[in-house]
Design a protein around this motif. Sequence first.
Motif, short mmCIF file in Angstrom:
data_model
loop_
_atom_site.label_atom_id
_atom_site.label_comp_id
_atom_site.label_asym_id
_atom_site.label_seq_id
_atom_site.Cartn_x
_atom_site.Cartn_y
_atom_site.Cartn_z
N GLU A 28 -6.36 9.22 -7.48
CA GLU A 28 -6.82 7.87 -7.18
C GLU A 28 -5.86 7.14 -6.25
O GLU A 28 -6.28 6.37 -5.38
CB GLU A 28 -7.01 7.08 -8.49
N TRP A 29 -4.56 7.34 -6.44
CA TRP A 29 -3.59 6.67 -5.57
C TRP A 29 -3.84 7.03 -4.10
O TRP A 29 -3.90 6.17 -3.24
CB TRP A 29 -2.17 7.07 -5.97
N LEU A 84 0.49 0.19 4.43
CA LEU A 84 0.79 1.52 3.90
C LEU A 84 2.27 1.87 4.00
O LEU A 84 2.72 2.84 3.40
CB LEU A 84 -0.06 2.58 4.60
N GLN A 85 3.01 1.08 4.75
CA GLN A 85 4.46 1.27 4.85
C GLN A 85 5.23 0.22 4.07
O GLN A 85 6.45 0.16 4.12
CB GLN A 85 4.88 1.23 6.32
N THR A 86 4.50 -0.61 3.33
CA THR A 86 5.12 -1.69 2.56
C THR A 86 5.10 -1.34 1.09
O THR A 86 4.04 -1.14 0.50
CB THR A 86 4.35 -3.01 2.78
N ASP A 87 6.29 -1.25 0.47
CA ASP A 87 6.33 -0.96 -0.96
C ASP A 87 6.09 -2.25 -1.74
O ASP A 87 6.02 -3.35 -1.17
CB ASP A 87 7.63 -0.28 -1.36
N PHE A 88 5.95 -2.11 -3.05
CA PHE A 88 5.62 -3.27 -3.86
C PHE A 88 6.65 -4.40 -3.76
O PHE A 88 6.28 -5.55 -3.51
CB PHE A 88 5.39 -2.88 -5.32
N PRO A 89 7.96 -4.12 -3.93
CA PRO A 89 8.92 -5.23 -3.84
C PRO A 89 8.82 -5.98 -2.51
O PRO A 89 8.86 -7.21 -2.49
CB PRO A 89 10.28 -4.53 -4.00
N ALA A 90 8.69 -5.24 -1.40
CA ALA A 90 8.60 -5.88 -0.09
C ALA A 90 7.33 -6.70 0.04
O ALA A 90 7.31 -7.75 0.70
CB ALA A 90 8.69 -4.84 1.02
N SER A 91 6.25 -6.23 -0.59
CA SER A 91 4.99 -6.98 -0.50
C SER A 91 5.13 -8.36 -1.14
O SER A 91 4.48 -9.32 -0.70
CB SER A 91 3.84 -6.20 -1.17
N GLY A 122 0.78 -1.24 0.00
CA GLY A 122 0.00 0.00 0.00
C GLY A 122 0.80 1.28 0.00
O GLY A 122 0.24 2.36 -0.17
N ALA A 123 2.13 1.20 0.17
CA ALA A 123 2.95 2.40 0.12
C ALA A 123 2.98 2.99 -1.29
O ALA A 123 3.31 4.17 -1.47
CB ALA A 123 4.37 2.11 0.59
N PHE A 146 -8.60 4.81 1.67
CA PHE A 146 -9.63 3.78 1.79
C PHE A 146 -9.07 2.52 2.45
O PHE A 146 -9.75 1.86 3.24
CB PHE A 146 -10.21 3.45 0.41
N LEU A 147 -7.83 2.18 2.13
CA LEU A 147 -7.18 1.04 2.79
C LEU A 147 -7.12 1.27 4.30
O LEU A 147 -7.32 0.35 5.10
CB LEU A 147 -5.77 0.83 2.22
N LYS A 148 -6.89 2.51 4.68
CA LYS A 148 -6.81 2.86 6.11
C LYS A 148 -8.20 2.85 6.75
O LYS A 148 -8.35 2.51 7.92
CB LYS A 148 -6.18 4.25 6.25
N ASN A 149 -9.22 3.21 5.97
CA ASN A 149 -10.58 3.29 6.52
C ASN A 149 -11.58 2.73 5.52
O ASN A 149 -12.30 3.48 4.85
CB ASN A 149 -10.92 4.74 6.87
#
Length: 458
Positions: free
Chosen positions: A427-428, A280-287, A217-218, A434-437
């Motif tokens: 949108e980003w 929200l603190q995880t970037d795509f590679p880490a995900s 989600g970052a 929305f992910l947060k709430n």
Amino acid sequence: MRSTSRNRTSRAARAAAAAAAGALALSLTACGGDDNDSGNEQGGNDQETAGTVTLPKLNGESLEVAAVWTGAEQENFKKVLAEFEKRTGAKVTFVPAQDPIINFLGSKVAGGQPPDIAMLPQPGAIKQAVDKKWAKPLGAEAINELQENYSQGWQDIGKVDDKQYGVYYKAANKSLIWYNAKVFENAGATEPKTWDELLTTAQTVYDSGVTPFSVGGAEGWTLTDWFENIYLSQAGPEKYDQLAKHEIKWTDPSVKDALTTLAQVWGKKDYVAGGANGALQTDFPASVTQTFTGGDQPKAAMVYEGDFAQVNITQAKAEVGTDAKVFPFPAVGDTAPVVSGGDAAVILQDSKAAQALATFLASPDAATIQAKLGGYLSPNKNVDNSAYPNAVQQKIAKSLIDSGDDFRFDMSDQAPQAFGGTPGKGEWKALQDFLKNPSDIAGTQQKLEADAAAAYGN
């Protein structure tokens, strides 16, 4: 507004989507090769004729190519550029760009030093480059390569006002969910085909002691991809095209339905690794890597994203097809979604050398080099399927080619960049909020609509 949109009746649109989804499902369950033979063209005395495409001699010429690619993706592309240098004698420099690349290019143009070619990740960005009079049309040789090697749909998304500006060198199949095979085996989980089955699989994995989903989600683009797959399958291709062009508002009930469905995953904090704050603190590679490290007790069992996740899976020292397996994004409505994306080469400084590089990037020769290196997918239909390095990627590539023109391009990439492609905005940002709430569906719709109206100018 965008060339990817197709004016079809509802029945025809749904039939097209069903055919594409069927091709995807088939290709991920049955391995098949595509042995295409390409003959070499014969050139004159000043031509380099190795491979399938004829290129001019360009000794002493220098070129710059800008892209936002990093890591293995950048290094692999540099190998493609090295082959162009070998065949032509030109010198090509890769210029790392920042996202959004349109802003990066704007500063380069203002300074009088634009790169010769830029790799643009959105049809909307191509249109902006044309509107700003930065982009130059492709020449006859590049267009000939496109017509020989690409379906009409992939040619059309590189056009603005019916003139060809872009070569879609790189594509993405964005309708995939990767999973940790050992976790599934331990849990007794099976590959789902529908959204309801996905939720059942998630609960099965959760009951085994592993968090079901990893979400990057970052980076807001990963969240738009989640939404688009759900929306395409649930609302259908006609609605998808209308929302992509902002012909219907983001306050439409179909958007409410998709967000409600999305909240069935995002709204269960125990289903997302680290909860919303962690995601929200995880970037795509880490995900991706956190799904395939930690043995049979990773941080998550599944991660949604496209074929390009294979690069990160490899970095996690997991083997694609053994440790990491994949299934099509499940059907939410009548059919499973087929969402694609890509990066197009666009000429900013017109020259014999720039046109030659665009021609090379439109050929099977260039795409085959990067296909063999993995983590890459080409819309070029004359790339031999066996060039891809493993059976999983061969199946994913075949599904893209088999779908022909019956795909939907990433919706956010069709939007003006201010709405669909800018970190912290549009949108980003709305989907990160929305992910947060996930309970604030109405507020999310209102924010999406306000930002879309401003960006589209309507």
